[in-house]
Design a protein around this motif. Structure first.
Motif, PDB file in Angstrom:
ATOM      1  N   UNK A  67       0.937  -1.284  -0.087  1.00  0.00           N
ATOM      2  CA  UNK A  67      -0.021   0.174   0.002  1.00  0.00           C
ATOM      3  C   UNK A  67       0.901   1.144   0.082  1.00  0.00           C
ATOM      4  N   UNK A  68       0.555   2.072  -0.827  1.00  0.00           N
ATOM      5  CA  UNK A  68       1.348   3.472  -1.045  1.00  0.00           C
ATOM      6  C   UNK A  68       0.333   4.360  -0.508  1.00  0.00           C
ATOM      7  N   UNK A  69       0.721   4.863   0.892  1.00  0.00           N
ATOM      8  CA  UNK A  69      -0.034   5.975   1.602  1.00  0.00           C
ATOM      9  C   UNK A  69       0.660   7.439   1.337  1.00  0.00           C
ATOM     10  N   UNK A  70      -0.236   8.498   1.767  1.00  0.00           N
ATOM     11  CA  UNK A  70       0.442   9.977   1.837  1.00  0.00           C
ATOM     12  C   UNK A  70       1.505  10.006   3.119  1.00  0.00           C
ATOM     13  N   UNK A  71       0.920   9.561   4.195  1.00  0.00           N
ATOM     14  CA  UNK A  71       1.655   9.506   5.415  1.00  0.00           C
ATOM     15  C   UNK A  71       1.533   8.147   6.147  1.00  0.00           C
ATOM     16  N   UNK A  72       2.515   7.842   6.782  1.00  0.00           N
ATOM     17  CA  UNK A  72       2.653   6.679   7.672  1.00  0.00           C
ATOM     18  C   UNK A  72       2.760   7.057   8.931  1.00  0.00           C
ATOM     19  N   UNK A  73       1.974   6.756  10.128  1.00  0.00           N
ATOM     20  CA  UNK A  73       2.453   6.810  11.515  1.00  0.00           C
ATOM     21  C   UNK A  73       3.337   5.807  12.086  1.00  0.00           C
ATOM     22  N   UNK A  74       4.034   5.836  12.894  1.00  0.00           N
ATOM     23  CA  UNK A  74       4.787   4.687  13.556  1.00  0.00           C
ATOM     24  C   UNK A  74       5.571   3.931  12.449  1.00  0.00           C
ATOM     25  N   UNK A  75       5.990   4.355  11.462  1.00  0.00           N
ATOM     26  CA  UNK A  75       6.856   3.802  10.524  1.00  0.00           C
ATOM     27  C   UNK A  75       8.300   4.060  10.602  1.00  0.00           C
ATOM     28  N   UNK A  76       9.089   3.418   9.824  1.00  0.00           N
ATOM     29  CA  UNK A  76      10.732   3.699   9.841  1.00  0.00           C
ATOM     30  C   UNK A  76      10.917   4.560   8.458  1.00  0.00           C
ATOM     31  N   UNK A  77      11.555   5.750   8.707  1.00  0.00           N
ATOM     32  CA  UNK A  77      11.826   6.490   7.611  1.00  0.00           C
ATOM     33  C   UNK A  77      13.401   6.136   7.230  1.00  0.00           C
ATOM     34  N   UNK A  78      13.556   5.871   5.945  1.00  0.00           N
ATOM     35  CA  UNK A  78      15.005   5.487   5.555  1.00  0.00           C
ATOM     36  C   UNK A  78      15.101   6.235   4.383  1.00  0.00           C
ATOM     37  N   UNK A  79      16.496   6.113   3.836  1.00  0.00           N
ATOM     38  CA  UNK A  79      17.004   6.740   2.524  1.00  0.00           C
ATOM     39  C   UNK A  79      17.175   5.992   1.590  1.00  0.00           C
ATOM     40  N   UNK A  80      16.332   6.483   0.452  1.00  0.00           N
ATOM     41  CA  UNK A  80      16.338   5.685  -0.714  1.00  0.00           C
ATOM     42  C   UNK A  80      16.745   6.561  -1.820  1.00  0.00           C
ATOM     43  N   UNK A  81      18.375   6.372  -2.093  1.00  0.00           N
ATOM     44  CA  UNK A  81      18.892   7.189  -3.018  1.00  0.00           C
ATOM     45  C   UNK A  81      18.987   8.497  -2.151  1.00  0.00           C
ATOM     46  N   UNK A  82      18.453   9.423  -2.853  1.00  0.00           N
ATOM     47  CA  UNK A  82      18.425  10.784  -2.261  1.00  0.00           C
ATOM     48  C   UNK A  82      17.237  11.197  -1.943  1.00  0.00           C
ATOM     49  N   UNK A  83      16.412  10.317  -1.641  1.00  0.00           N
ATOM     50  CA  UNK A  83      14.938  10.589  -1.074  1.00  0.00           C
ATOM     51  C   UNK A  83      14.727   9.852   0.379  1.00  0.00           C
ATOM     52  N   UNK A  84      13.749  10.271   1.025  1.00  0.00           N
ATOM     53  CA  UNK A  84      13.148   9.721   2.273  1.00  0.00           C
ATOM     54  C   UNK A  84      11.908   8.948   1.857  1.00  0.00           C
ATOM     55  N   UNK A  85      12.061   7.650   2.399  1.00  0.00           N
ATOM     56  CA  UNK A  85      10.737   6.880   2.325  1.00  0.00           C
ATOM     57  C   UNK A  85      10.305   6.213   3.752  1.00  0.00           C
ATOM     58  N   UNK A  86       9.013   6.326   4.013  1.00  0.00           N
ATOM     59  CA  UNK A  86       8.956   5.703   5.348  1.00  0.00           C
ATOM     60  C   UNK A  86       8.250   4.435   4.984  1.00  0.00           C
ATOM     61  N   UNK A  87       8.466   3.434   5.863  1.00  0.00           N
ATOM     62  CA  UNK A  87       8.040   2.069   5.517  1.00  0.00           C
ATOM     63  C   UNK A  87       7.478   1.618   6.837  1.00  0.00           C
ATOM     64  N   UNK A  88       6.430   0.769   6.707  1.00  0.00           N
ATOM     65  CA  UNK A  88       5.881   0.076   7.755  1.00  0.00           C
ATOM     66  C   UNK A  88       5.264  -1.268   7.423  1.00  0.00           C
ATOM     67  N   UNK A  89       6.154  -2.307   8.370  1.00  0.00           N
ATOM     68  CA  UNK A  89       5.708  -3.648   7.963  1.00  0.00           C
ATOM     69  C   UNK A  89       4.590  -4.166   8.961  1.00  0.00           C
ATOM     70  N   UNK A  90       3.371  -4.800   8.410  1.00  0.00           N
ATOM     71  CA  UNK A  90       2.379  -5.369   9.102  1.00  0.00           C
ATOM     72  C   UNK A  90       2.447  -6.812   8.763  1.00  0.00           C
ATOM     73  N   UNK A  91       1.669  -7.368   9.842  1.00  0.00           N
ATOM     74  CA  UNK A  91       1.693  -8.966   9.967  1.00  0.00           C
ATOM     75  C   UNK A  91       2.982  -9.565  10.187  1.00  0.00           C
ATOM     76  N   UNK A  92       3.537  -9.330  11.181  1.00  0.00           N
ATOM     77  CA  UNK A  92       4.759  -9.950  11.275  1.00  0.00           C
ATOM     78  C   UNK A  92       5.037 -11.105  12.016  1.00  0.00           C
ATOM     79  N   UNK A  93       3.674 -11.791  12.020  1.00  0.00           N
ATOM     80  CA  UNK A  93       3.830 -13.071  12.716  1.00  0.00           C
ATOM     81  C   UNK A  93       3.417 -14.282  12.087  1.00  0.00           C
TER      82      UNK A  93
END
Length: 96
Positions: free
Chosen positions: A70-96
């Protein structure tokens, strides 16, 4: 023989998609998730990232073992990472 290293409009989205894959794999490793665990992924980024993700969604699904993406406008409680020169926020669900 010289190699053409110029980035084209076709190459940039592919590179962004590969960087997203790398970032998600690093994030999964940080979460100590098994490599064969299928998860759901939420992602937010700028327009260029969103276009690359849409264009290469199948590649992302296969390489990251995703149930859904899912691509969202914003994500709460996610991990912000660097993708090249850009900032991307990720959140992994269903981790079990």
């Amino acid at each position: 023989m010289e190699v053409d290293t110029a980035l084209t409009e076709k190459l940039v989205p592919a590179g962004v998609a590969r960087e997203v894959i790398r970032a998600v794999q690093d994030y999964r490793k940080k979460l100590d998730l098994p490599v064969n665990l299928r998860t759901d992924l939420e992602l937010s980024g700028d327009e260029e990232v969103q276009k690359a993700v849409a264009k290469f969604e199948t590649l992302l699904q296969e390489n990251l073992l995703l149930h859904s993406l899912s691509v969202k406008e914003t994500i709460k409680n996610g991990e912000t990472v660097k993708v090249g020169t850009k900032q991307v926020t990720l959140r992994v669900l269903n981790q079990n």
